[in-house]
Design an enzyme around this catalytic site. Structure first.
Site, PDB file in Angstrom:
ATOM      1  N   ARG A 151       0.990  -1.092  -0.032  1.00  0.00           N
ATOM      2  CA  ARG A 151       0.072  -0.081  -0.014  1.00  0.00           C
ATOM      3  C   ARG A 151       0.822   1.009  -0.018  1.00  0.00           C
ATOM      4  O   ARG A 151       2.104   1.223   0.396  1.00  0.00           O
ATOM      5  CB  ARG A 151      -1.134   0.107   1.115  1.00  0.00           C
ATOM      6  CG  ARG A 151      -1.931  -1.036   1.234  1.00  0.00           C
ATOM      7  CD  ARG A 151      -2.770  -1.133   2.545  1.00  0.00           C
ATOM      8  NE  ARG A 151      -3.762  -2.044   2.445  1.00  0.00           N
ATOM      9  CZ  ARG A 151      -3.574  -3.355   3.291  1.00  0.00           C
ATOM     10  NH1 ARG A 151      -2.640  -3.370   3.912  1.00  0.00           N
ATOM     11  NH2 ARG A 151      -4.603  -4.081   3.219  1.00  0.00           N
ATOM     12  N   ARG A 243      -0.711  -1.886  -7.374  1.00  0.00           N
ATOM     13  CA  ARG A 243      -0.861  -2.991  -6.241  1.00  0.00           C
ATOM     14  C   ARG A 243      -1.851  -3.996  -6.745  1.00  0.00           C
ATOM     15  O   ARG A 243      -1.913  -5.130  -6.741  1.00  0.00           O
ATOM     16  CB  ARG A 243      -1.362  -2.157  -5.005  1.00  0.00           C
ATOM     17  CG  ARG A 243      -1.979  -3.101  -3.624  1.00  0.00           C
ATOM     18  CD  ARG A 243      -2.431  -2.480  -2.575  1.00  0.00           C
ATOM     19  NE  ARG A 243      -3.070  -3.207  -1.859  1.00  0.00           N
ATOM     20  CZ  ARG A 243      -3.025  -4.273  -0.767  1.00  0.00           C
ATOM     21  NH1 ARG A 243      -1.702  -4.741  -0.809  1.00  0.00           N
ATOM     22  NH2 ARG A 243      -3.912  -4.570  -0.033  1.00  0.00           N
ATOM     23  N   HIS A 266      -5.346  -9.081   3.080  1.00  0.00           N
ATOM     24  CA  HIS A 266      -6.817  -9.081   3.395  1.00  0.00           C
ATOM     25  C   HIS A 266      -7.352  -9.854   4.656  1.00  0.00           C
ATOM     26  O   HIS A 266      -6.938 -11.064   4.456  1.00  0.00           O
ATOM     27  CB  HIS A 266      -7.615  -9.324   2.156  1.00  0.00           C
ATOM     28  CG  HIS A 266      -7.145  -8.127   0.864  1.00  0.00           C
ATOM     29  ND1 HIS A 266      -7.347  -8.700  -0.273  1.00  0.00           N
ATOM     30  CD2 HIS A 266      -6.844  -7.099   1.056  1.00  0.00           C
ATOM     31  CE1 HIS A 266      -7.037  -7.537  -1.164  1.00  0.00           C
ATOM     32  NE2 HIS A 266      -7.000  -6.661  -0.274  1.00  0.00           N
TER      33      HIS A 266
END
Length: 305
Positions: A151, A243, A266
């Site tokens: 990120r 990403r 995630h």
């Protein structure tokens, strides 16, 4: 929190959306409007609202069209996720908002050919005489974005010695304080090594800027400039898009979805499934070529008499 606090938080959130997610101007305007209206409805307590407040707010939207409710809910959920990720609140009450069942849009896509063009533009920069060390910085940034799926916030805030030349991974603490193992390619480690030679040993950050580290806004601007040089429309390139390209291209190359979930950090596999859209033809080919019953199914086909 006061209405002034809400205004400051909303501006910080919109800045992140522009810099990290590459949100379009219309999206930013819509999110800004929705958040300010919600702040007004909550009497300036948007930043500190609890689940009960959001349930009542959602009930007030019942007369709105489904798409409008979906947009308002999406804006507020992303806002509260941002506050939680930034440590500005210890919980995320976004789950209390209504979910009218509209599908989530797929992220923007870069093909492998597009990514090749970006790296060709970087190589052209590095071939210039005299050499500019900032081109080495750009190479390291793009290698880490596309090669590791970081990120934007994780990338710009990397400590100077976070990446070791003899260790093909690093451990990051991402959203919600969850730790994850991030693979670092040989190319990325080599690019980082070249750039780090130009970073003073007493600097805290791998990508320093002034007294702090490189900002997400500046990272976004750098990628926009690189895209233009590569002949790609700048609005198609952002840290978030790279990403996503990392995830999509890995999956297309045969990566396991669960492994990808872990690499992206995630919490829910459903997020990974949305984040990575694969050509339906490839899925059919995968079933036909890899499924244990593939040969049996072929053998079972009726043969000409």
């Amino acid at each position: 929190m006061s209405s002034g606090d809400d205004r400051a938080l909303i501006e910080r959130f919109l800045e992140m959306m522009a810099a990290e997610a590459g949100a379009a101007g219309n999206t930013l305007a819509a999110y800004g409007t929705d958040l300010r209206l919600a702040s007004e409805a909550l009497e300036g307590r948007l930043g500190s609202a609890g689940a009960g407040d959001l349930e009542r707010l959602g009930a007030e939207w019942q007369s709105f069209a489904r798409a409008t409710v979906a947009r308002k809910s999406a804006a507020l959920r992303r806002f509260y996720a941002f506050l939680h990720d930034e440590g500005l609140r210890g919980d995320d009450p976004g789950g209390a908002l209504p979910r009218p069942g509209t599908g989530r849009p797929l992220p923007k896509v870069l093909s492998t050919g597009d990514v090749d063009k970006l790296f060709e533009a970087i190589a052209a920069r590095q071939a210039r005489i005299p050499a500019d060390p900032l081109d080495l910085r750009l190479a390291a940034l793009v290698e880490l974005l596309y090669g590791s799926g970081l990120r934007a916030t994780e990338l710009v805030s990397l400590p100077r010695n976070a990446i070791h030349p003899d260790r093909p991974y690093l451990i990051l603490k991402g959203k919600g304080g969850r730790e994850r193992l991030v693979p670092i390619s040989d190319r990325a480690r080599a690019a980082v090594g070249l750039w780090r030679e130009h970073v003073a040993s007493d600097r805290l950050w791998l990508f320093p800027s002034g007294k702090k580290h490189l900002s997400r806004v500046r990272l976004y601007q750098m990628l926009q400039g690189l895209a233009a040089e590569a002949g790609i429309p700048p609005d198609r390139v952002s840290p978030h898009v790279l990403r996503h390209a990392f995830a999509t291209h890995l999956l297309e190359g045969g990566a396991d979805l669960r492994a990808l979930q872990a690499m992206l950090g995630h919490a829910d596999i459903a997020t990974t499934e949305i984040y990575t859209h694969v050509d339906s033809r490839r899925l059919v080919e995968l079933v036909n070529s890899r499924h244990p019953l593939g040969e049996a199914l072929v053998d079972a086909k009726p043969r000409p008499a």
